[in-house]
Design an enzyme around this catalytic site. Structure first.
Site, short mmCIF file in Angstrom:
data_model
loop_
_atom_site.label_atom_id
_atom_site.label_comp_id
_atom_site.label_asym_id
_atom_site.label_seq_id
_atom_site.Cartn_x
_atom_site.Cartn_y
_atom_site.Cartn_z
CG HIS A 200 -2.11 -0.92 1.09
ND1 HIS A 200 -1.95 -2.27 1.16
CD2 HIS A 200 -3.44 -0.71 0.92
CE1 HIS A 200 -3.13 -2.87 1.05
NE2 HIS A 200 -4.04 -1.96 0.89
N GLY B 142 -0.59 -1.71 -5.71
CA GLY B 142 -1.35 -2.92 -5.36
C GLY B 142 -2.79 -2.58 -5.06
CG HIS C 138 -10.44 -5.16 -2.77
ND1 HIS C 138 -10.28 -3.80 -2.75
CD2 HIS C 138 -10.77 -5.52 -1.52
CE1 HIS C 138 -10.50 -3.35 -1.52
NE2 HIS C 138 -10.79 -4.38 -0.75
CD GLU D 264 -12.52 -6.12 2.40
OE1 GLU D 264 -11.94 -5.27 1.71
OE2 GLU D 264 -12.51 -6.12 3.64
CD GLU E 23 -14.98 -1.93 1.79
OE1 GLU E 23 -14.65 -2.92 1.12
OE2 GLU E 23 -14.17 -1.13 2.31
CB CYS F 13 -11.39 1.93 4.48
SG CYS F 13 -12.45 0.51 4.67
CB CYS F 14 -16.41 2.48 5.47
SG CYS F 14 -16.11 1.01 4.44
#
Lengths: 718, 718
Positions: free
Chosen positions: B168, B219, B297, B349, B365, B445-446
């Site tokens: 990441h 990635g 994903h 996910e 998500e 994240c969300c």
């Protein structure tokens, strides 16, 4: 009222001549048992090696070394090498090391059990010689003190009995004892039986409520059942007492598995993390007398309940008996697939919550259906009640048989009720659901379990009352069964057309020596199957002696008791109605809402894409027409041609050509049009479905997945 | 035909006065942003610490040490400490160590982005001072060479850029750049922007097709979009070129991620195991121009497609554009929930296969819906087509908003379309599905993603053609928007009643300086929503100038183009019909077979147990009655009272009392009787269901789970 307890017929006293079951037994004898022996010896190309005989050989060699070296022998010090240990170089396993799962020894035990059953009615000197040689190796692996689990013998005995929860030592013992009893009863040879007894004696010396003993019990149950068998075979009541100890100790506070977990965490320098409900997976969160719901790993659970039933029968303890009945009710009323399968979730291969019975993600392990049959027969032994036999019959005819291809060469562990091959390949949530059977698994629980139950299926058909007053016919299966009844050596020859039709006869033969003597009265108790209408099915049964008022009839708990004086040549004939039944599930089962399944006799049916095209979810049974006149469903006697249309490079889905008599159903139906749907908008205003009248062909569930990869569903939309 | 490309309005040039969205923005400004700052600083009792600012501080301290010690400084040598590293003693994290997920830096970046958006229209000296201080810490963590990812700075730079696939770094860069641009545009302060540019320059120096450079790519995508933003904000086209390189290089053979995987396996002494399809998870199994199906994903995928769309727009490369359209079609036609959500499976996910859209195990998500809105707006920028806006609107109003409780204090990651609380608690297959929102997650994240998109939602409402000829109205949202059109500084004031009704006005204001002058002609292009009938919705739009023939109308791709000479005070009024629509899913979607969902305007509706009792699967919409006369569905304007009826000890499900105007629906329905079903036989002969007439109350999907734990379903049986 007679004593309700009964016991199975010795295997040697019951043959199977029934075309259906004889064919299954022949398949196991000729295909599965030899295959299994090759698997045990890592001789199946393309299949994962078992390492089972490798391990016994390694342990035997170590024993020999120990004897040679005496006190100079340095035993291995335990290191955990994983729940499954594989060689670094698969081509060159280290001859001194343990490989495979911690319970890998049971591959042998299940094989020898099936071999024992097979030899009972099919003497085979070559097979027996192979078995004797294998037993020599196994027995050579046993330690002086009687311990016999190669996992710890090879990895280090310093840690044996320290992880009962997960390391299957008592499970290995249980299977060994079951195999040993079977082989002993078939051949009269005691070597393996004696080894099992020595292992049992060692366990007995180490476990119990007494101070200084381990207060533990098996992490994976089976030893309970096995010890009761061993006690019966040897007359040694200590073994039954040990079974009772395991049953009663399980789940007592403080929880033994929790103590173990804490101790291991301490030794490993980890924090012990209390996990609520963790021990319910092992049925060990509370005593069985307090358990109200069937929980956890389904095979463990049903093996356990079987052991509890054995102990309840022996002890006549009403609390244990109530526990069995309570857990049975929970399974049958809330957790049982229409295919006789249990264990709705693959997470832990476990029971899900009440009424949660998904079709597409079902686990419904073959072994769990077999375990349910174990439990059911033990409930029958306590008290003959037709519901137990109904469920047992369903488990045997549907999920147990579905576990094996019609050619006996590939197997399912998981028995879903709905399959879309694309989902199996592309949806990782369904990785456990296979659309075609597989050759063999590293974890070889199901194929040998199917083998052993098929090879002694007649022991599920009959039990004899402990007072020799009554012979119970639980399953209608062609064959000859002999028993001492009313003081005479009675022989019954049954003929039946199951599972294809409900007609048959049972002919009574009395021994010539008794001719002229009036034999004592006895009872033949025939189950009245729920699928034939339950108690009303009694009207389809007639005994010769009834006409002459020698025989009287009573109905109790779903059995017709025919009691009186039987004569040589007396015949019971029966002709059970076997209507097609369109079944709806309890409305609390979300997954079956609006759907129906079709059953006939003991068989659940299913639709395959092969006969009905893709998108089975668009098929609707014409429920109102069928409900108005069930005879619109056609019943077809056909020869079913099995042969995989497609097989992948790993040989999955391979089925050799087989033609079998079978009954299929043709159901009036309609198909929702999906013409041109691919690529059309995903969402659009609702319009009534365009109904295309059609028929759905249904085949017995046990026969699915024998014609290549295709969709399948047990439930159709209504 | 005008150039079709358009670009968003600068945030400062568009306000939100719309009661619906203004309330959402206020919630984010007053509740989420402060909460988020506390979370970044590990100051939320009961929530998992982020360690985000901790990590920046630690990296800054290490930098300072490096400067002090000069060449004597011994940099940390890399050891992998897990994808998420947590302190041994949570009470005493080591001040020098990295904690949290590998991408933990992005917590700050998303926060600063939301702060930037918020400050644009709500100057707040205190918040800005806090942000500046945070930026100082973040910038102090940056290395001399521009690298700025605390994971490798603290764990060891010797291995940076060696695991692009999973670690990441370029994702962290992307979020940093997006945050930096937002903060710069809000405040004019360049410090963080300059830091992002230095990081971009370093990446640019290391990545590319040239020999000696790394031929890799992110990635987890986002850098593509971010670089295009950075290029626009700075005028530096190198950044756009780098984005283009990332887009074009991805999935080229030999696969960079496979090379990385092989290299790491070699270094670690492991065998490299080739896994088919593994790289599709990252959209990196083949070049985007060869990708035909949305795979892997879902957030990664939609972020990637957004970046591809950006590059397609800039380069006008028809192959890239076709790729965007092809992947868009696949999503919208085969992989999109009616709630605007994507990503049908929690395994990875990820997108599942075509037409696989389970309701109860949906992943959907929040971040993926947001990513879909990103993609949709970028498609609109390429070519305004109302379908893009329809999907974007659905993603925003339904799944994005459902991700946040009505009080702004708890969040969903996963947005199922069907929930049975018992299944969430007891069925491990649904462990990812929560029946009530949670406070905050270690993997944050969300919530911050919701915050950042809500705070600049007006940038999704409008774009302006690159040639300044046309202003596109994609979403009807109250507010004032200013743009240079036809050579004049035009200001439009929109009023709208969305999402509750389709009426509103857009008033044109021309600058006083232009009064008297005839402004050049320009076009206002209004989207014709599919929910209002698509092109027929144009009949509901009227512009003052049309009466005087100053304005002419054309319809193209679902937009009404009103073109001509606009006068100060000209009004466009619109009154879109907003009928309740009963929707069926494409018959190839198994999970929705026989079911309907109700939508009105952009909103998907759902039934909750709170209003309709348990066992929602027994409710049937009275589909034929409704199809015959859709007006039988009642539309109720109510005040919705949110407040968790129940909350567990961890505070889950806690919702502060909120009263909100809302429109609910009352649907004629019937309920299958389940009276006394509990404990009745699991299987019985089918009988027609006993129909109890009833009504179903539906609430907007975004408002579910605000009244305690209860069943929910979007689809009702028909």
């Amino acid at each position: 009222m007679t004593n309700q307890h009964s016991h199975p017929i010795a295997l040697k006293d019951a043959t199977v001549t029934d075309p259906f079951w004889a064919a299954e037994q022949e398949l196991v004898r000729t295909a599965v048992i030899p295959y299994q022996w090759n698997a045990l010896n890592d001789n199946v190309p393309g299949a994962a090696p078992s390492y089972c005989m490798h391990n016994f050989r390694a342990a035997a060699a170590q024993n020999a070394e120990h004897r040679e070296q005496g006190k100079a022998f340095v035993p291995p010090q335990y290191t955990f090498r994983g729940f499954e240990a594989l060689p670094d170089d698969p081509a060159n396993p280290d001859p001194d090391k343990f490989y495979g799962f911690v319970f890998q020894d049971t591959d042998f035990s299940k094989w020898i059990e099936a071999v024992g059953y097979s030899l009972t009615h099919h003497p085979d000197a070559e097979l027996e010689a192979t078995a004797d040689a294998a037993i020599d190796i196994v027995c050579a692996a046993q330690l002086e003190n009687g311990y016999l689990d190669t996992y710890y013998i090879l990895n280090g005995m310093d840690r044996h009995f320290t992880n009962l929860k997960d390391h299957h030592e008592l499970y290995c013992f249980g299977h060994l004892a079951e195999g040993a009893v079977a082989y002993y009863e078939a051949t009269g040879k005691r070597k393996l039986l004696d080894a099992a007894c020595r292992f049992a004696d060692y366990i007995d010396s180490r476990f119990g409520t007494e101070e200084g003993k381990l207060h533990g019990y098996p992490g994976h149950e089976i030893a309970e059942m096995a010890l009761v068998k061993l006690a019966a075979a040897t007359g040694e009541t200590r073994y039954a007492d040990l079974a009772e100890y395991f049953v009663r100790q399980r789940g007592r506070k403080p929880l033994y598995f929790e103590l173990e977990d804490r101790r291991r965490a301490e030794e490993d320098g980890r924090n012990y993390e209390a996990r609520e409900q963790h021990y319910a997976y092992y049925q060990a969160d509370k005593p069985v007398t307090e358990q109200t719901e069937a929980l956890g790993h389904a095979v463990r659970a049903a093996y356990f309940y079987s052991g509890v039933a054995d102990v309840a029968r022996i002890t006549d303890d009403p609390k244990l008996l109530e526990s069995c009945e309570r857990l049975w009710r929970n399974i049958v009323d809330k957790k049982l697939y229409i295919t006789g399968g249990i264990g709705a979730t693959h997470m832990g291969e476990a029971f899900s919550f009440d009424y949660d019975l998904p079709n597409d993600t079902a686990y419904s392990e073959s072994c769990a259906a077999i375990a349910l049959a174990f439990f059911a027969r033990r409930m029958l032994e306590i008290r003959p009640k037709s519901e137990y036999a109904d469920v047992m019959e369903s488990a045997l005819y549907n999920t147990t048989l579905a576990g094996m291809a019609l050619d006996g060469k590939s197997f399912f562990y998981v028995n879903p009720l709905e399959v879309v091959p694309e989902a199996c390949h592309r949806d990782e949530r369904k990785y456990h659901v296979k659309p075609v059977r597989q050759k063999w698994f590293g974890c070889a629980c199901c194929p040998p379990n199917i083998a052993r139950i098929v090879e002694n299926v007649q022991q599920y058909a009959y039990t004899v009352a402990d007072d020799a007053s009554t012979l119970y016919v639980h399953l209608y299966m062609g064959g000859v069964v002999s028993a001492k009844l009313g003081g005479s050596d009675v022989s019954l020859e049954a003929r039946a057309g199951m599972p294809w039709n409900g007609a048959g006869t049972i002919t009574v033969t009395l021994p010539p020596s008794d001719a002229g003597k009036a034999p004592g009265p006895f009872t033949l108790a025939l189950r009245l199957p729920a699928w034939a209408g339950g108690e009303s099915a009694a009207d389809s049964i007639h005994a010769t002696g009834e006409k002459d008022s020698l025989i009287t009839r009573t109905i109790r708990d779903g059995y017709l008791y025919l009691t009186g004086t039987w004569r040589d040549g007396d015949v019971i004939d029966f002709d059970f109605p076997m209507p097609v039944r369109m079944i709806a599930t309890n409305p609390l089962v979300r997954e079956d809402a609006g759907k129906v399944a079709f059953v006939r006799g003991p068989l659940a049916y299913c639709a395959e894409g092969t006969d009905n095209g893709d998108n089975l979810h668009l098929l609707h049974a014409d429920v109102e027409t069928i409900a108005a006149d069930p005879d619109v469903v056609k019943v077809n006697e056909i020869t079913f041609h099995a042969q995989a249309a497609a097989q992948d490079e790993r040989g999955l889905g391979e089925v050799e050509p087989v033609g079998l008599p079978m009954v299929t159903l043709t159901v009036p139906a309609w198909r929702e049009s999906s013409q041109g749907a691919d690529g059309k908008p995903l969402y659009a205003l609702w319009r009534p479905a365009q109904r295309q009248p059609t028929e759905v062909t249904l085949i017995p569930y046990f026969a699915w997945a024998n014609r290549g990869e295709t969709e399948m569903t047990v439930f159709l939309r209504g």
